[in-house]
Design a protein around this motif. Structure first.
Motif, PDB file in Angstrom:
ATOM      1  N   ILE A  21      51.575  29.639  44.288  1.00 51.55           N
ATOM      2  CA  ILE A  21      51.366  30.803  45.136  1.00 51.55           C
ATOM      3  C   ILE A  21      50.045  30.636  45.875  1.00 51.55           C
ATOM      4  CG2 ILE A  21      50.240  32.120  43.277  1.00 51.55           C
ATOM      5  CD1 ILE A  21      51.525  34.650  44.465  1.00 51.55           C
ATOM      6  N   LEU A  22      50.000  31.102  47.118  1.00 49.90           N
ATOM      7  CA  LEU A  22      48.770  31.005  47.902  1.00 49.90           C
ATOM      8  C   LEU A  22      47.904  32.226  47.627  1.00 49.90           C
ATOM      9  CD1 LEU A  22      47.105  29.505  50.009  1.00 49.90           C
ATOM     10  CD2 LEU A  22      48.331  30.781  51.785  1.00 49.90           C
ATOM     11  N   LEU A  23      46.698  31.989  47.111  1.00 48.99           N
ATOM     12  CA  LEU A  23      45.772  33.060  46.785  1.00 48.99           C
ATOM     13  C   LEU A  23      44.412  32.798  47.423  1.00 48.99           C
ATOM     14  CD1 LEU A  23      46.478  33.630  42.975  1.00 48.99           C
ATOM     15  CD2 LEU A  23      47.399  34.930  44.917  1.00 48.99           C
ATOM     16  N   ALA A  24      43.643  33.856  47.564  1.00 47.72           N
ATOM     17  CA  ALA A  24      42.279  33.756  48.056  1.00 47.72           C
ATOM     18  C   ALA A  24      41.325  34.156  46.951  1.00 47.72           C
ATOM     19  CB  ALA A  24      42.091  34.650  49.281  1.00 47.72           C
ATOM     20  N   LYS A  25      40.150  33.530  46.941  1.00 49.56           N
ATOM     21  CA  LYS A  25      39.145  33.835  45.925  1.00 49.56           C
ATOM     22  C   LYS A  25      37.949  34.490  46.596  1.00 49.56           C
ATOM     23  CE  LYS A  25      37.073  31.748  41.796  1.00 49.56           C
ATOM     24  NZ  LYS A  25      36.883  30.487  41.048  1.00 49.56           N
ATOM     25  N   ALA A  26      37.534  35.632  46.058  1.00 50.90           N
ATOM     26  CA  ALA A  26      36.458  36.405  46.667  1.00 50.90           C
ATOM     27  C   ALA A  26      35.125  35.672  46.575  1.00 50.90           C
ATOM     28  CB  ALA A  26      36.347  37.776  45.995  1.00 50.90           C
ATOM     29  N   SER A  27      34.366  35.716  47.666  1.00 50.64           N
ATOM     30  CA  SER A  27      33.063  35.061  47.726  1.00 50.64           C
ATOM     31  C   SER A  27      31.976  35.972  47.155  1.00 50.64           C
ATOM     32  CB  SER A  27      32.731  34.720  49.182  1.00 50.64           C
ATOM     33  OG  SER A  27      32.515  35.914  49.926  1.00 50.64           O
ATOM     34  N   ALA A  28      30.752  35.451  47.125  1.00 51.28           N
ATOM     35  CA  ALA A  28      29.629  36.207  46.579  1.00 51.28           C
ATOM     36  C   ALA A  28      29.328  37.451  47.402  1.00 51.28           C
ATOM     37  CB  ALA A  28      28.396  35.312  46.503  1.00 51.28           C
ATOM     38  N   SER A  29      29.747  37.481  48.666  1.00 52.38           N
ATOM     39  CA  SER A  29      29.485  38.637  49.519  1.00 52.38           C
ATOM     40  C   SER A  29      30.524  39.733  49.345  1.00 52.38           C
ATOM     41  CB  SER A  29      29.438  38.214  50.992  1.00 52.38           C
ATOM     42  OG  SER A  29      30.686  37.668  51.398  1.00 52.38           O
ATOM     43  N   ASN A  32      33.899  41.982  44.597  1.00 57.25           N
ATOM     44  CA  ASN A  32      34.428  41.433  43.341  1.00 57.25           C
ATOM     45  C   ASN A  32      34.394  39.912  43.373  1.00 57.25           C
ATOM     46  OD1 ASN A  32      36.216  41.527  45.439  1.00 57.25           O
ATOM     47  ND2 ASN A  32      38.014  41.920  44.193  1.00 57.25           N
ATOM     48  N   PRO A  33      33.216  39.302  43.433  1.00 55.93           N
ATOM     49  CA  PRO A  33      33.115  37.844  43.552  1.00 55.93           C
ATOM     50  C   PRO A  33      33.815  37.113  42.412  1.00 55.93           C
ATOM     51  CG  PRO A  33      30.989  38.804  42.958  1.00 55.93           C
ATOM     52  CD  PRO A  33      31.881  39.931  43.336  1.00 55.93           C
ATOM     53  N   GLY A  34      34.542  36.044  42.785  1.00 57.68           N
ATOM     54  CA  GLY A  34      35.218  35.222  41.796  1.00 57.68           C
ATOM     55  C   GLY A  34      36.617  35.688  41.447  1.00 57.68           C
ATOM     56  N   TRP A  35      37.035  36.814  41.968  1.00 56.61           N
ATOM     57  CA  TRP A  35      38.363  37.336  41.670  1.00 56.61           C
ATOM     58  C   TRP A  35      39.395  36.729  42.612  1.00 56.61           C
ATOM     59  CZ3 TRP A  35      39.290  42.471  39.051  1.00 56.61           C
ATOM     60  CH2 TRP A  35      38.205  42.818  38.229  1.00 56.61           C
ATOM     61  N   TRP A  36      40.612  36.524  42.095  1.00 58.35           N
ATOM     62  CA  TRP A  36      41.725  36.058  42.910  1.00 58.35           C
ATOM     63  C   TRP A  36      42.490  37.261  43.459  1.00 58.35           C
ATOM     64  CZ3 TRP A  36      41.949  31.082  44.180  1.00 58.35           C
ATOM     65  CH2 TRP A  36      41.371  30.131  43.326  1.00 58.35           C
ATOM     66  N   TYR A  37      42.859  37.177  44.721  1.00 57.57           N
ATOM     67  CA  TYR A  37      43.619  38.262  45.320  1.00 57.57           C
ATOM     68  C   TYR A  37      44.634  37.724  46.329  1.00 57.57           C
ATOM     69  CZ  TYR A  37      40.253  37.828  49.193  1.00 57.57           C
ATOM     70  OH  TYR A  37      39.467  37.352  50.203  1.00 57.57           O
ATOM     71  N   VAL A 122      41.861  38.681  38.191  1.00 53.56           N
ATOM     72  CA  VAL A 122      42.782  38.829  39.314  1.00 53.56           C
ATOM     73  C   VAL A 122      42.932  40.318  39.636  1.00 53.56           C
ATOM     74  CG1 VAL A 122      44.076  36.754  38.686  1.00 53.56           C
ATOM     75  CG2 VAL A 122      44.868  38.979  37.874  1.00 53.56           C
ATOM     76  N   THR A 123      43.294  40.624  40.863  1.00 51.62           N
ATOM     77  CA  THR A 123      43.552  42.008  41.225  1.00 51.62           C
ATOM     78  C   THR A 123      44.873  42.454  40.610  1.00 51.62           C
ATOM     79  OG1 THR A 123      44.832  41.590  43.238  1.00 51.62           O
ATOM     80  CG2 THR A 123      42.417  41.579  43.439  1.00 51.62           C
ATOM     81  N   PRO A 124      45.096  43.742  40.468  1.00 53.57           N
ATOM     82  CA  PRO A 124      46.359  44.220  39.908  1.00 53.57           C
ATOM     83  C   PRO A 124      47.557  43.847  40.763  1.00 53.57           C
ATOM     84  CG  PRO A 124      45.091  46.033  40.805  1.00 53.57           C
ATOM     85  CD  PRO A 124      44.177  44.862  40.774  1.00 53.57           C
ATOM     86  N   GLN A 144      38.023  45.965  42.619  1.00 55.28           N
ATOM     87  CA  GLN A 144      37.008  46.725  43.318  1.00 55.28           C
ATOM     88  C   GLN A 144      37.038  46.294  44.769  1.00 55.28           C
ATOM     89  OE1 GLN A 144      33.158  46.457  41.490  1.00 55.28           O
ATOM     90  NE2 GLN A 144      34.002  46.370  39.452  1.00 55.28           N
ATOM     91  N   GLN A 145      37.112  47.262  45.660  1.00 52.85           N
ATOM     92  CA  GLN A 145      37.145  46.948  47.076  1.00 52.85           C
ATOM     93  C   GLN A 145      36.199  47.879  47.819  1.00 52.85           C
ATOM     94  OE1 GLN A 145      40.604  45.911  49.080  1.00 52.85           O
ATOM     95  NE2 GLN A 145      41.825  45.509  47.282  1.00 52.85           N
TER      96      GLN A 145
END
Length: 308
Positions: A21-29, A32-37, A122-124, A144-145
């Motif tokens: 599956i194609l996912l994105a990983k949140a950056s430090a900015s 929720n840094p480090g989370w997959w969404y 990961v996000t819900p 968290q968004q």
């Protein structure tokens, strides 16, 4: 009018031939840094969720996509108190080159096998797509968004206020194929039209739960949700707000298909002064002659031969 505590978002799901599956990983900015969404993001005022997911997907992954279908609609309340109404779409890649969001909130955009991220945050919505539980389940990681900007409390001179709302509605049938409809009370937008039972999703409520609740309130029936049929969007630039002021109104509707196994005579049971004046069951060949709301017309068009 939906406040800054509510947010409408659209996310895309795509798999490759290897089962990744194609996912994105949140950056430090990101909040929720480090989370997959799932690639995607907020729906702008007046924007169709389909256009939003195509735009956001391109920004976060560099890929062009087309929407294949609306997969589901879920909600999630973040730790910061933001209620996210999310439309999840299945999408197809049509071009572009995979890359992270330049200068944005995505540090990676990669294909992953689900088992590779089992222990990662990961996000819900990711967890829901992967079958790790329904959004809202205690087994999920919390998302968290950034909150959606608060609409101005007082409109500037010569400028209308804006409102945005996410609603859940259902094209509801029984075993004999009859269609359950509710009539909009006079004095409300669309007064006198026959409409799909449904309404706004309350804070902390799942869209499927919202439409079941609304069906009970507006028709007195116990319904089960079968599937999400589609998601529609509309904008009324010259709407009138609840206190009589001009309002630029944007609505997003999740339209489900629902079924009542043990129908009874339809009746309105919500509190006095509600937006529903009456409800009843109709034979399919009678519905075309009714004064229909836009939502009902959309649902009948989407359903096609399901109700004929």
């Amino acid at each position: 009018m939906q406040s800054s505590k509510f947010r409408i978002a659209a996310y895309g799901v795509v798999w490759d031939s290897q089962g990744r599956i194609l996912l994105a990983k949140a950056s430090a900015s990101a909040p929720n840094p480090g989370w997959w969404y799932l690639p995607g993001g907020g729906v702008e005022h007046g924007e169709n969720p389909r256009d939003a997911v195509v735009r956001e997907f391109g920004e976060e992954t560099g890929l062009s996509v087309e929407v294949e279908r609306a997969r589901d609609a879920w909600s999630w309340v973040t730790e910061t108190g933001i209620h996210n109404n999310a439309v999840i779409f299945d999408v197809r890649i049509t071009g572009g080159q995979l890359r992270p969001e330049v200068g944005g909130t995505t540090e990676e955009a990669v294909w992953v096998f689900p088992e590779e991220i089992r222990d990662d945050p990961v996000t819900p919505f990711v967890a829901g797509v992967l079958g790790w539980g329904e959004p809202g389940s205690k087994v999920m990681h919390k998302e968290q968004q950034s909150p959606r900007p608060t609409p101005p409390r007082k409109a500037r001179r010569g400028r209308k206020r804006r409102g945005q709302r996410f609603g859940a509605y259902a094209l509801t049938t029984d075993d004999s194929g009859r269609i359950l409809l509710a009539r909009i009370s006079e004095g409300y937008p669309g007064g006198g039209c026959w409409h799909l039972p449904g309404g706004g999703v309350d804070f902390g409520e799942q869209p499927r739960d919202a439409v079941v609740r609304e069906i009970t309130e507006e028709t007195g029936q116990d319904a089960e949700i079968v599937e999400l049929m589609d998601v529609t969007s509309f904008r009324h630039r010259r709407a009138i707000g609840p206190k009589g002021y001009p309002l630029d109104w944007h609505g997003v509707r999740a339209i489900f298909r629902a079924h009542v196994s043990h129908p009874s005579k339809a009746r309105v049971v919500e509190t006095a002064g509600g937006s529903t004046s009456e409800s009843r069951w109709w034979d399919p060949d009678e519905v075309s002659d009714l004064r229909q709301s836009a939502a009902l017309s959309d649902a009948l068009r989407i359903a096609g031969d399901i109700v004929t």
